[in-house]
Design a protein around this motif. Structure first.
Motif, PDB file in Angstrom:
ATOM      1  N   UNK A   1       0.847  -1.189   0.000  1.00 20.65           N
ATOM      2  CA  UNK A   1       0.000   0.000   0.000  1.00 20.65           C
ATOM      3  C   UNK A   1       0.884   1.240   0.000  1.00 20.65           C
ATOM      4  N   UNK A   2       0.649   2.095  -0.994  1.00 21.80           N
ATOM      5  CA  UNK A   2       1.371   3.367  -1.091  1.00 21.80           C
ATOM      6  C   UNK A   2       0.735   4.203  -2.181  1.00 21.80           C
ATOM      7  N   UNK A   3       1.315   5.368  -2.480  1.00 24.01           N
ATOM      8  CA  UNK A   3       0.719   6.302  -3.433  1.00 24.01           C
ATOM      9  C   UNK A   3       1.813   7.047  -4.188  1.00 24.01           C
ATOM     10  N   UNK A   4       1.398   7.735  -5.251  1.00 26.05           N
ATOM     11  CA  UNK A   4       2.326   8.634  -5.947  1.00 26.05           C
ATOM     12  C   UNK A   4       2.970   9.583  -4.951  1.00 26.05           C
ATOM     13  N   UNK A   5       2.178  10.087  -4.036  1.00 28.90           N
ATOM     14  CA  UNK A   5       2.659  11.106  -3.103  1.00 28.90           C
ATOM     15  C   UNK A   5       3.620  10.563  -2.059  1.00 28.90           C
ATOM     16  N   UNK A   6       3.564   9.270  -1.767  1.00 29.80           N
ATOM     17  CA  UNK A   6       4.432   8.727  -0.711  1.00 29.80           C
ATOM     18  C   UNK A   6       5.800   8.317  -1.233  1.00 29.80           C
ATOM     19  N   UNK A   7       5.957   8.192  -2.540  1.00 27.11           N
ATOM     20  CA  UNK A   7       7.248   7.864  -3.125  1.00 27.11           C
ATOM     21  C   UNK A   7       7.594   6.398  -3.102  1.00 27.11           C
ATOM     22  N   UNK A   8       7.168   5.679  -2.088  1.00 28.87           N
ATOM     23  CA  UNK A   8       7.456   4.258  -1.956  1.00 28.87           C
ATOM     24  C   UNK A   8       6.455   3.608  -1.016  1.00 28.87           C
ATOM     25  N   UNK A   9       6.641   2.318  -0.786  1.00 27.03           N
ATOM     26  CA  UNK A   9       5.725   1.552   0.056  1.00 27.03           C
ATOM     27  C   UNK A   9       5.591   2.163   1.446  1.00 27.03           C
ATOM     28  N   UNK A  10       4.369   2.086   1.994  1.00 24.94           N
ATOM     29  CA  UNK A  10       4.112   2.581   3.340  1.00 24.94           C
ATOM     30  C   UNK A  10       3.649   1.467   4.271  1.00 24.94           C
ATOM     31  N   UNK A  11       2.701   0.672   3.797  1.00 26.02           N
ATOM     32  CA  UNK A  11       2.176  -0.451   4.576  1.00 26.02           C
ATOM     33  C   UNK A  11       2.334  -1.696   3.714  1.00 26.02           C
ATOM     34  N   UNK A  12       2.994  -2.709   4.245  1.00 25.22           N
ATOM     35  CA  UNK A  12       3.246  -3.911   3.442  1.00 25.22           C
ATOM     36  C   UNK A  12       3.760  -5.036   4.320  1.00 25.22           C
ATOM     37  N   UNK A  13       3.453  -6.274   3.948  1.00 19.81           N
ATOM     38  CA  UNK A  13       4.124  -7.394   4.602  1.00 19.81           C
ATOM     39  C   UNK A  13       5.618  -7.373   4.296  1.00 19.81           C
ATOM     40  N   UNK A  14       6.392  -7.959   5.176  1.00 21.57           N
ATOM     41  CA  UNK A  14       7.805  -8.245   4.924  1.00 21.57           C
ATOM     42  C   UNK A  14       7.897  -9.740   4.649  1.00 21.57           C
ATOM     43  N   UNK A  15       8.431 -10.159   3.502  1.00 21.30           N
ATOM     44  CA  UNK A  15       8.267 -11.542   3.052  1.00 21.30           C
ATOM     45  C   UNK A  15       8.862 -12.601   3.971  1.00 21.30           C
ATOM     46  N   UNK A  16       9.888 -12.242   4.736  1.00 24.25           N
ATOM     47  CA  UNK A  16      10.478 -13.226   5.629  1.00 24.25           C
ATOM     48  C   UNK A  16       9.969 -13.155   7.047  1.00 24.25           C
ATOM     49  N   UNK A  17       9.125 -12.155   7.331  1.00 24.58           N
ATOM     50  CA  UNK A  17       8.746 -11.907   8.715  1.00 24.58           C
ATOM     51  C   UNK A  17       7.251 -11.917   8.977  1.00 24.58           C
TER      52      UNK A  17
END
Length: 656
Positions: free
Chosen positions: A413-429
């Motif tokens: 989850x993120x947006x043009x305005x945030x530049x990069x991911x904000x809310x996301x799973x971490x694949x190993x954790x």
């Protein structure tokens, strides 16, 4: 009745052992560090990740919120960060693997990328007079030269603004004028489904009026189709590039110098020029590549987006190259020549991380559910989704048939305005719940707040998805309109009496604290993961000579996530509901004004629109009608309450 609990999928144990963040304890340690020493957290990673020309003197200045400054005094160059610093150890490593629509292939090493970018930078500087701070509009297909153009601008300190190649001449013109672009970089066209399509004629039309700021146009000849050339304005990249020197010094840039503009739709008709600056943006692009996709030195990573969108900026070009990864650029469409095309590429290139949109997943599932079984997909380690929440059936197919029930799905989850991911799973954790964005990434102070009180909502309650502290890659402004920047993003929610960044999305927590994004709260429609402002679409439709009034809303769509539903009031009511040709004409106007991405899936002619006595259109009512839901809103305040029943009848019968 209590909600049915979603299943939980634990990380692959073998993958987790080698991951950068191996478990939720490590995640929590990072998040605690950020909460306890916010500036120290970011200071550590800025010094670790960025190759500084000159060190910064201050980590964060938020004294003039929301006009924040990160890493003040520092100097760097983003092209250097993405290319030069890798040459000692990765000069012969593949930086970009390009596959064309027709199956043509090209592998560009980091050393070759260095030379190609330098040549384009010298061409722009010496032949076109492009300097630090100039704006350059890029209107390109998905070919390597698009990446060269981005990085060449970054090398010179010019500010690039990419316009998606599907946008119309009018949309392109608006963006050129707003940015006051000095130069346009385009191509004659490219290929789609084995057929040429054109871009240069769109540029020609855009420049017919109002674009006196543009002095020269650089044209990459990709498909070889005939195009018109304007003497003294248009120049062939192919003819000029080999004459340029492969050496070009990278311009030292201040941390807060602009890197690019990217125009996005808003709740008013005029697109917003979202501005991202250099240091904070490239830092977070690299960190999220490493954390969310866990790309390693020998991995091959593929994001299927277009560079015309923020996903292509951050996760095809800047993020992968900043960390020294191998990134794939794909010109074609995923279903050509058949729905096995992506899986054939996964097998051929031994792709390890695959990042795409739920729309693409739904299309591939619908048109080729059995195709993945024909290919060896065992190289895949991480699957990603972007642009909109993924629905459970698509998630299940993606997880089981593509990932063989062993790959983590990072629903970002993120947006043009945030530049990069904000809310996301971490694949190993992160233990994953289908269709849940899960938790804010380390360093991101993401919270769901009650819009009235500013307090964090409880489990099962809905609120507004907000970010309560500035972060390095956040939007730095709306180009040329600071008031709109403040009003658009910091005018809706406060916490402890201070304005916070509001994403425009609603969300909720479950009993385990997992975040689920529920969709837009404003007048923006998410079409195939791309936000379209209702006002922008309505302004286009109003240019049709037959239209008196119009209101557009989003409606659930099987493949796109949301489609555009238009309620149109015609000037000549005698022909109400009978004008099939008018429907076509309206979509033709949209195509001309914005592009195919904004075409209406449904157009219904109605006798009027539900308005309050002050003239405000009640879009909530129109959304309910479009979805076939019962009207629960109070209609007594409407200027004409009877119009609601009339509209319902029109929609039900397909005409009035």
């Amino acid at each position: 009745m209590s909600e049915v609990k979603k299943p939980v999928f634990q990380p692959n144990k073998a993958f987790a052992k080698e991951a950068r963040i191996k478990n939720m304890c490590e995640y929590q340690e990072l998040q605690d560090w950020a909460h306890e020493d916010y500036e120290g957290f970011w200071d550590h990673f800025a010094k670790e990740k960025i190759d500084w020309f000159e060190p910064y003197t201050n980590v964060l200045d938020e004294s003039n919120m929301p006009f924040v400054k990160w890493f003040e005094g520092g100097k760097l160059n983003v092209a250097h960060q993405c290319i030069d610093r890798h040459l000692d150890s990765r000069k012969n490593k593949a930086a970009i693997i390009f596959e064309g629509d027709r199956g043509d292939k090209q592998i560009i090493t980091y050393l070759e990328l260095y030379y190609n970018v330098n040549k384009m930078a010298n061409l722009l500087k010496n032949e076109f007079g492009v300097e630090k701070g100039d704006r350059v509009v890029i209107y390109m297909p998905m070919i390597p030269e698009a990446a060269y153009a981005m990085l060449a601008c970054a090398r010179l300190g010019a500010i690039h603004s990419i316009v998606f190649g599907g946008f119309s001449a009018e949309a392109l013109r608006d963006r050129i004028i707003d940015a006051e672009a000095k130069t346009v970089i385009t191509a004659d066209g490219a290929f789609r489904k084995d057929k040429p399509y054109m871009l240069k004629p769109v540029v020609d039309k855009a420049l017919e009026e109002g674009c006196e700021c543009v002095g020269k146009v650089l044209v990459v000849e990709r498909n070889g189709e005939d195009v018109e050339w304007v003497a003294g304005r248009d120049y062939s990249y192919n003819e000029m590039i080999d004459q340029q020197s492969p050496v070009c010094d990278a311009e030292p840039m201040d941390s807060e110098d602009p890197l690019f503009l990217l125009y996005t739709s808003g709740s008013t008709g005029k697109p917003k020029g979202v501005q991202h600056n250099s240091a904070g943006y490239i830092l977070w692009a690299q960190m999220t590549m490493e954390w969310v996709f866990d790309v390693k030195e020998n991995d091959t990573y593929w994001c299927t987006a277009d560079v015309g969108w923020i996903t292509g900026h951050t996760y095809i070009v800047y993020g992968p190259l900043a960390m020294g990864a191998t990134t794939i650029m794909f010109e074609g469409v995923p279903t050509y020549p058949d729905a096995g095309r992506p899986w054939k590429m996964v097998e051929e290139y031994k792709i390890n991380q695959f990042y795409t949109a739920p729309t693409a997943i739904r299309v591939l599932h619908k048109t080729g559910a059995e195709e993945p079984k024909k290919y060896d997909l065992s190289s895949l380690k991480v699957l990603g989704t972007v642009g909109e929440p993924i629905d459970p059936p698509a998630w299940k197919w993606y997880y089981e048939d593509i990932g063989n029930s062993k790959c983590a799905i990072v629903d970002t989850y993120w947006q043009t305005e945030t530049g990069g991911h904000m809310v996301s799973p971490l694949p190993g954790a992160t233990p994953i719940k289908p269709a849940c964005a899960t938790f804010p990434l380390p360093g991101i102070m993401g919270e769901i707040l009650d819009p009235e009180t500013g307090e964090k909502v409880g489990a099962g309650e809905s609120g507004y998805m907000c970010v309560t502290r500035p972060w390095p890659s956040m939007i730095r402004g709306v180009w040329g309109d600071p008031e709109r920047f403040v009003k658009s993003y910091f005018g809706d929610v406060t916490k402890d009496g201070k304005p916070v960044y509001f994403t425009g999305d609603g969300a909720n927590y479950d009993e385990d604290g997992y975040i689920t994004i529920t969709g837009r709260t404003d007048d923006v429609i998410n079409v195939s993961g791309h936000r379209m402002g209702t006002a922008e679409v309505e302004a286009a439709i109003k240019k049709s000579s037959d239209v008196a009034e119009v209101a557009v809303v989003g409606k659930p769509h099987e493949l796109k996530g949301e489609g555009i539903f238009a309620y149109v009031v015609l000037k000549n009511e005698e022909n109400l509901g009978e004008l099939v040709d008018t429907m076509k004409a309206i979509n033709n106007v949209i195509k001309q004004e914005i592009g195919n991405i904004a075409l209406c899936d449904d157009i219904v002619f109605v006798p009027g629109l539900p308005k309050t006595r002050s003239g405000k259109i009640m879009r909530r009512i129109l959304r309910s009608i479009a979805k076939g839901e019962a009207i629960t809103q109070d209609t007594s305040t409407l200027e004409d309450p009877a119009v609601v029943g009339q509209i319902e009848s029109c929609v039900k019968n397909g005409s009035c």
